[in-house]
Structure formats: structure tokens, C-alpha cells
Design a protein around this motif. Structure first.
Motif, PDB file in Angstrom:
ATOM      1  N   GLY A  46       0.857  -1.190   0.000  1.00 16.24           N
ATOM      2  CA  GLY A  46       0.000   0.000   0.000  1.00 16.24           C
ATOM      3  C   GLY A  46       0.880   1.222   0.000  1.00 16.24           C
ATOM      4  N   TRP A  47       0.503   2.251  -0.717  1.00 13.90           N
ATOM      5  CA  TRP A  47       1.280   3.498  -0.654  1.00 13.90           C
ATOM      6  C   TRP A  47       0.330   4.675  -0.546  1.00 13.90           C
ATOM      7  CZ3 TRP A  47       0.801   0.289  -4.735  1.00 13.90           C
ATOM      8  CH2 TRP A  47       0.605   0.790  -6.014  1.00 13.90           C
ATOM      9  N   ASP A  48       0.236   5.571  -1.514  1.00 15.34           N
ATOM     10  CA  ASP A  48      -0.543   6.812  -1.329  1.00 15.34           C
ATOM     11  C   ASP A  48      -1.893   6.519  -0.672  1.00 15.34           C
ATOM     12  OD1 ASP A  48       1.539   7.566  -2.915  1.00 15.34           O
ATOM     13  OD2 ASP A  48       0.334   8.631  -4.374  1.00 15.34           O
ATOM     14  N   THR A  49      -2.182   7.247   0.399  1.00 15.34           N
ATOM     15  CA  THR A  49      -3.390   6.983   1.188  1.00 15.34           C
ATOM     16  C   THR A  49      -4.131   8.294   1.461  1.00 15.34           C
ATOM     17  OG1 THR A  49      -2.403   5.041   2.201  1.00 15.34           O
ATOM     18  CG2 THR A  49      -4.149   6.102   3.461  1.00 15.34           C
ATOM     19  N   ARG A  82       4.913  -1.347  -8.840  1.00 12.72           N
ATOM     20  CA  ARG A  82       3.550  -1.211  -8.324  1.00 12.72           C
ATOM     21  C   ARG A  82       2.715  -0.138  -9.026  1.00 12.72           C
ATOM     22  NH1 ARG A  82       6.957   1.610  -4.977  1.00 12.72           N
ATOM     23  NH2 ARG A  82       6.198   3.610  -4.222  1.00 12.72           N
ATOM     24  N   HIS A  83       3.364   0.947  -9.470  1.00 16.98           N
ATOM     25  CA  HIS A  83       2.603   2.043 -10.104  1.00 16.98           C
ATOM     26  C   HIS A  83       1.903   1.583 -11.388  1.00 16.98           C
ATOM     27  CE1 HIS A  83       4.694   4.796  -7.412  1.00 16.98           C
ATOM     28  NE2 HIS A  83       5.807   4.146  -7.730  1.00 16.98           N
ATOM     29  N   ASP A  84       2.445   0.502 -11.986  1.00 14.24           N
ATOM     30  CA  ASP A  84       1.908   0.040 -13.278  1.00 14.24           C
ATOM     31  C   ASP A  84       0.605  -0.730 -13.135  1.00 14.24           C
ATOM     32  OD1 ASP A  84       4.293   1.056 -14.006  1.00 14.24           O
ATOM     33  OD2 ASP A  84       5.212  -0.849 -14.638  1.00 14.24           O
ATOM     34  N   TRP A 117      -4.360   6.104 -10.067  1.00 16.00           N
ATOM     35  CA  TRP A 117      -3.418   6.725  -9.145  1.00 16.00           C
ATOM     36  C   TRP A 117      -4.161   7.615  -8.163  1.00 16.00           C
ATOM     37  CZ3 TRP A 117       1.132   8.321 -12.905  1.00 16.00           C
ATOM     38  CH2 TRP A 117       1.812   7.154 -13.292  1.00 16.00           C
ATOM     39  N   ALA A 118      -3.382   8.389  -7.382  1.00 14.69           N
ATOM     40  CA  ALA A 118      -3.925   8.982  -6.165  1.00 14.69           C
ATOM     41  C   ALA A 118      -5.059   9.979  -6.387  1.00 14.69           C
ATOM     42  CB  ALA A 118      -2.809   9.661  -5.397  1.00 14.69           C
ATOM     43  N   GLY A 119      -5.757  10.228  -5.281  1.00 17.77           N
ATOM     44  CA  GLY A 119      -6.915  11.099  -5.308  1.00 17.77           C
ATOM     45  C   GLY A 119      -7.349  11.509  -3.922  1.00 17.77           C
ATOM     46  N   PHE A 196      -0.271  15.202 -14.476  1.00 16.73           N
ATOM     47  CA  PHE A 196      -1.574  15.880 -14.380  1.00 16.73           C
ATOM     48  C   PHE A 196      -2.415  14.921 -13.544  1.00 16.73           C
ATOM     49  CE2 PHE A 196      -5.825  17.216 -15.731  1.00 16.73           C
ATOM     50  CZ  PHE A 196      -5.710  18.586 -15.568  1.00 16.73           C
ATOM     51  N   ARG A 197      -2.326  15.063 -12.223  1.00 16.73           N
ATOM     52  CA  ARG A 197      -2.890  13.998 -11.399  1.00 16.73           C
ATOM     53  C   ARG A 197      -3.193  14.445  -9.969  1.00 16.73           C
ATOM     54  NH1 ARG A 197       2.664  11.912 -12.233  1.00 16.73           N
ATOM     55  NH2 ARG A 197       3.855  12.123 -10.317  1.00 16.73           N
ATOM     56  N   ASP A 198      -3.660  13.514  -9.190  1.00 14.76           N
ATOM     57  CA  ASP A 198      -3.855  13.622  -7.741  1.00 14.76           C
ATOM     58  C   ASP A 198      -4.921  14.655  -7.333  1.00 14.76           C
ATOM     59  OD1 ASP A 198      -1.774  11.853  -7.880  1.00 14.76           O
ATOM     60  OD2 ASP A 198      -0.301  13.109  -6.875  1.00 14.76           O
ATOM     61  N   PRO A 199      -6.176  14.498  -7.827  1.00 19.73           N
ATOM     62  CA  PRO A 199      -7.250  15.436  -7.479  1.00 19.73           C
ATOM     63  C   PRO A 199      -7.585  15.410  -5.988  1.00 19.73           C
ATOM     64  CG  PRO A 199      -8.161  13.502  -8.579  1.00 19.73           C
ATOM     65  CD  PRO A 199      -6.663  13.380  -8.667  1.00 19.73           C
ATOM     66  N   LEU A 269       5.220  18.429  -7.695  1.00 20.54           N
ATOM     67  CA  LEU A 269       4.612  18.872  -6.436  1.00 20.54           C
ATOM     68  C   LEU A 269       3.419  17.934  -6.218  1.00 20.54           C
ATOM     69  CD1 LEU A 269       4.663  22.764  -6.999  1.00 20.54           C
ATOM     70  CD2 LEU A 269       6.544  21.244  -6.426  1.00 20.54           C
ATOM     71  N   GLU A 270       3.675  16.819  -5.557  1.00 15.99           N
ATOM     72  CA  GLU A 270       2.706  15.721  -5.556  1.00 15.99           C
ATOM     73  C   GLU A 270       1.650  15.855  -4.468  1.00 15.99           C
ATOM     74  OE1 GLU A 270       4.661  12.129  -7.622  1.00 15.99           O
ATOM     75  OE2 GLU A 270       5.426  12.183  -5.597  1.00 15.99           O
ATOM     76  N   ARG A 271       0.481  15.353  -4.794  1.00 15.60           N
ATOM     77  CA  ARG A 271      -0.630  15.232  -3.854  1.00 15.60           C
ATOM     78  C   ARG A 271      -0.888  16.514  -3.054  1.00 15.60           C
ATOM     79  NH1 ARG A 271      -1.079  10.316  -0.408  1.00 15.60           N
ATOM     80  NH2 ARG A 271      -3.232  10.952  -0.638  1.00 15.60           N
ATOM     81  N   ALA A 334      10.369   7.378   3.598  1.00 12.62           N
ATOM     82  CA  ALA A 334       8.945   7.726   3.527  1.00 12.62           C
ATOM     83  C   ALA A 334       8.703   8.835   2.527  1.00 12.62           C
ATOM     84  CB  ALA A 334       8.451   8.178   4.897  1.00 12.62           C
ATOM     85  N   TYR A 335       7.481   8.871   1.991  1.00 17.03           N
ATOM     86  CA  TYR A 335       7.024  10.043   1.232  1.00 17.03           C
ATOM     87  C   TYR A 335       5.510   9.996   1.115  1.00 17.03           C
ATOM     88  CZ  TYR A 335       6.704   7.610  -3.370  1.00 17.03           C
ATOM     89  OH  TYR A 335       6.381   6.804  -4.407  1.00 17.03           O
ATOM     90  N   SER A 336       4.993  10.830   0.213  1.00 15.60           N
ATOM     91  CA  SER A 336       3.549  10.915   0.001  1.00 15.60           C
ATOM     92  C   SER A 336       2.808  11.208   1.304  1.00 15.60           C
ATOM     93  CB  SER A 336       3.051   9.611  -0.628  1.00 15.60           C
ATOM     94  OG  SER A 336       1.830   9.839  -1.268  1.00 15.60           O
TER      95      SER A 336
HETATM   96  C1  FRU Z   1       3.059   9.881  -5.290  1.00 20.40           C
HETATM   97  C2  FRU Z   1       2.592   9.452  -6.654  1.00 20.40           C
HETATM   98  C3  FRU Z   1       1.331  10.179  -6.998  1.00 20.40           C
HETATM   99  C4  FRU Z   1       0.688   9.261  -7.984  1.00 20.40           C
HETATM  100  C5  FRU Z   1       1.080   7.893  -7.452  1.00 20.40           C
HETATM  101  C6  FRU Z   1       1.273   6.841  -8.486  1.00 20.40           C
HETATM  102  O1  FRU Z   1       3.330   8.897  -4.454  1.00 20.40           O
HETATM  103  O2  FRU Z   1       3.598   9.700  -7.603  1.00 20.40           O
HETATM  104  O3  FRU Z   1       1.567  11.474  -7.479  1.00 20.40           O
HETATM  105  O4  FRU Z   1      -0.677   9.468  -8.032  1.00 20.40           O
HETATM  106  O5  FRU Z   1       2.272   8.074  -6.737  1.00 20.40           O
HETATM  107  O6  FRU Z   1       1.515   5.609  -7.896  1.00 20.40           O
END
Ligand code: FRU
Length: 433
Positions: A46-49, A82-84, A117-119, A196-199, A269-271, A334-336
């Protein structure tokens, strides 16, 4: 010469001058993180939460249960892959510490993109809205990095003493695509990772206006004189985008000018998310050491700005923007990060990434034997950090358990002033780690 000379005039900027001040100080360095228990091997990576919240931003409590959503992948998969295949699952908990896996939120066949991906997630009038990034196209031979902001609307939520269930049928819809003028399109991008992501849904408590923040890039055409004309620096063009819902309907959005950009400074500049507090707007996002432009040194961490109105002028927190950094001897732990308020404090929960790497860099990880890659991957939530926040300054003062998401009215253990240290004349705590 104009350092930026690109993007949307009047957009508040994270400047190189501010970013040059990024430094690991006592206030911002997180404690070293280890797994909760040695045998604590999660069933999924599990990652972005993110947390299910009400319109006013408070954490939703449904019959005493709270809910988080995470990007997940099978736990036998190489973490770097995992991102795939990312899939959004939900987890629910009564105590905000022990999370029960409710399973995938969407049916893979009907949600948009080749992976999600994230939201963020909203509970409004009994309906669940899950905002997400539709990454790739539903049918694609080769994995693409096409990204659009999407929503699954109309989810239902049921709970009783035994548990909680979130169900469809979901109505999936693309909410926003980049316009190519304020927000870079895929075919315009020149940098390392198109975004262009992470609403992230946000209702302004002062005005009642409804907003969607997201991560984007500012178009910087070739030959532009941005960054003193330096084409290499121009590839670093991260921004925080925003759209407004004229009606308050969470599926109805109109793009507006970006909230902040980091042209010549940083590419990702994520999330992005906002924590309103004392009439101020604290804007947070995550970034990485490798996404800073040439000549700047930064860290994997949480960054933040503050302004007196949602539209700025934004000032970097702690002078540089850095709020939480990984320690020098665990730079990729750590991140996100996600910041949320708790009384006077700010709590920050992140994703537990690679630990125990010794001198290895993140690029070395992919060359380790499979078993080692898996063994060194956290794949779950970090301990929740407790920060004090006063005006433009923040300070990490303590931490809670891994993955602890307390409700606003839940009492936290007192900050032990003996262990934390005396309050100084400036009224700040000394860090206890
Ligand atoms: C940050 C991130 C998000 C994206 C997701 C993809 O952890 O890069 O910006 O939505 O991971 O897995």
C-alpha cells in the motif's frame, strides 16, 4: 533577466531563492522508521493513502467507523513495479489504528485508465465520491503515462457493528484534462515525468466555495527565456493546479489559474492539499530529492506554504518550504505525506517506503535481488507525526503509531514535556526523538 518568464502571470511561485534554504534542521527531520513488528507483512503493498472526509474537511465517521483509501498492488510484486498496476482499496477501522481491508473500491472493468493513481474521497449526503487519477488508457498495448482527473460518483456506504461496506454502482467520469496553456499537455512536456494527477477536494470554510486541487506542470516552450534561458532548468516546471465547481457539485469543474508553481525549481509537487486554520491556508505537497532543478538540493519530504487567502500570496513554511524530511541516514524511508489538523496540532501521515538501505540510493534498489527489494520495502503507512504549527513555522515534536488517524475529538497522549524538552521562550517544543 526574468527567472521564470513562463507560465501564468501572477501565479505565486516557489522561488529558487527560497528553495536554496532547504535544509535538514531539528524542526523538520522525521525520526527513523522501522516496521511496526517484524512479522508485520501486509497482504498488499500500500502506498498513497487518503481519508474519507465530509464536505467541511472533517474525517467522516460512519457508525463509528472511519475509512481510508490506498493505492495498492499484490504484495509479491516488485515494489518498483507497483505504479503500473495500482488499484484503489478501502480500509476501515473503529480505533483509527487497526485497518480492515474492505477490498478494491472499483471494478477494474469499469473504472477509467489502465490503472488508478492517487486522489481523495468525499462523503456528501450519504454518497461517496472517489476522485482519482485515470493513468494510462483502458486499452493500451504499451503502458502509457497519459493522466486525467476522474471521479467514481454515487458509491453507497453501509455500516453496522460488524463492519463497513462501500459499494457501487459507480458512475465514472473524466473531470478534467490539461488545457495546454496553464497546464501542460503530455505532448508538450520536456521533463522527466509528465504530471496531471492527484485530485484533492476542498471546500473553503470562509467562502463556501468548492475546489479541486491537483498536481500539474506549467508549459515552458522550447526556446523560452525562463530560468535565464537554461533548457535543463526549464524541465523543472511543477505546479499546483486548481479548478472550481461553480455549483458546488463535486462532478462539475472549471479549470482556473494555478495556485502555485515551481518553474526552475522542482518538477513534481505531488498530492497537493490544503489545511485551513486560524483564517490561514496551509498548502502542502510532497516532493523528492531527484525532482529539484540543477543547482538545488532537496529531500524526499513534505513541503508547505501559507497564505491569508486561498489564492496567496504564499509564503514558504520555515523559510524554505520544507516541513518534513527523511533523515540523512534513511533518505528514502517515507514520502507521500498527508497533513490533517488535530486541535492545535498538525498530524502528518505518510507512506513507509524503503528502509535499511545503508548507503544505497533509490536507483540501486532496482538492482538488488528480488527478495531484498521486498524485504526493504515498507509498503504501508508510517507512524503519524505530530507537529506544532505557529504562523509560518512548524516543528515535529512527537509521533503516534503507524497508520493512526485520530478523529478531531479523540484525545492524544499528552506531549511529555520532560521527554519533549522544556518549552522555550519562543513557545516551541524541543524534539523528542
Ligand atoms: C506519489 C505518486 C502520486 C501518484 C502515485 C502513483 O506517491 O507519484 O503522485 O498518483 O504516486 O503511484
Amino acid at each position: 533577466m526574468n527567472e521564470r518568464a513562463a507560465g501564468v502571470p501572477g501565479t505565486p511561485a516557489w522561488t529558487r531563492e527560497q528553495a536554496e534554504r532547504v535544509e535538514r534542521t531539528d524542526e523538520v527531520v522525521a525520526p527513523i522508521i522501522y516496521p511496526r513488528r517484524e512479522d508485520d507483512v501486509p497482504d498488499v503493498h500500500g502506498w498513497d493513502t487518503w481519508v474519507l472526509r465530509e464536505r467541511d474537511g472533517s474525517i467522516a465517521s460512519v457508525d463509528g467507523w472511519r475509512v481510508i483509501f490506498s493505492l495498492t498492488a499484490p504484495s509479491d510484486m516488485l515494489p518498483g513495479k507497483r505504479h503500473d498496476v495500482a488499484e484503489i482499496r478501502y480500509f476501515y477501522s473503529r480505533d483509527g489504528k487497526n485497518w480492515i481491508d474492505g477490498g478494491p473500491v472499483f471494478d477494474r472493468e469499469t473504472c477509467l485508465g489502465s490503472r488508478q493513481w492517487a486522489g481523495s474521497a468525499l462523503l456528501d449526503d450519504g454518497q461517496v465520491y472517489v476522485f482519482y487519477t485515470a493513468a494510462g488508457r483502458a486499452v493500451e498495448e504499451e503502458l502509457s503515462y497519459h493522466q486525467r482527473l476522474a471521479v467514481g460518483a454515487g458509491g453507497s456506504i453501509r455500516a453496522d457493528d460488524d463492519g463497513l461496506a462501500i459499494d457501487g454502482p459507480w458512475e465514472h467520469e473524466i473531470l478534467l484534462r490539461p488545457d495546454g496553456e496553464r497546464y501542460e499537455r503530455e505532448e508538450q512536456y520536456r521533463g522527466m515525468i509528465y504530471t496531471f494527477r492527484d485530485p484533492w477536494f476542498f471546500e473553503d470554510p470562509a467562502t463556501g466555495e468548492t475546489w479541486l486541487l491537483f498536481e500539474a506542470n506549467t508549459p515552458v516552450p522550447e526556446g523560452s527565456d525562463a530560468c535565464g534561458g537554461d533548457p535543463e532548468k526549464q524541465e523543472f516546471n511543477g505546479s499546483i493546479g486548481i479548478a472550481r465547481s461553480p455549483t458546488g457539485d463535486p462532478t462539475d469543474w472549471v479549470l482556473e489559474d494555478p495556485l502555485l508553481d515551481a518553474v526552475c525549481v522542482n518538477q513534481e509537487l505531488e498530492r497537493p492539499h490544503v489545511v485551513p486554520r486560524d483564517g490561514r491556508y496551509y498548502l502542502f505537497f510532497s516532493s523528492h530529492d531527484h525532482t529539484f532543478a540543477p543547482g538545488l538540493e532537496g529531500f524526499d519530504g513534505l513541503y508547505g506554504f501559507v497564505a491569508d487567502s486561498l489564492r496567496g500570496e504564499y509564503r514558504p513554511l520555515n523559510g524554505s518550504g520544507l516541513v518534513v524530511a527523511n533523515p540523512a541516514n534513511a533518505p528514502y524511508q517515507a514520502y507521500s505525506w498527508l497533513a490533517f489538523p488535530h486541535g492545535e496540532e498538525l498530524l502528518v501521515s505518510g507512506f513507509f517506503n524503503y528502509y535499511d538501505l545503508g548507503p544505497l540510493t533509490i536507483d540501486d534498489v532496482g538492482h538488488l535481488p528480488r527478495e531484498e527489494q521486498l524485504a526493504k520495502f515498507g509498503g504501508t503507512l508510517t507512524p503519524t507525526l505530530r507537529l506544532t504549527i505557529e504562523g509560518d513555522r512548524t516543528r515535529i515534536v512527537d509521533s503516534l503509531e503507524h497508520g493512526h488517524v485520530p478523529l478531531e475529538d479523540e484525545e492524544l497522549p499528552p506531549l511529555d514535556t520532560d521527554r519533549v524538552g522544556d518549552r522555550t521562550a519562543a513557545g516551541r517544543y524541543r524534539r523528542r526523538f
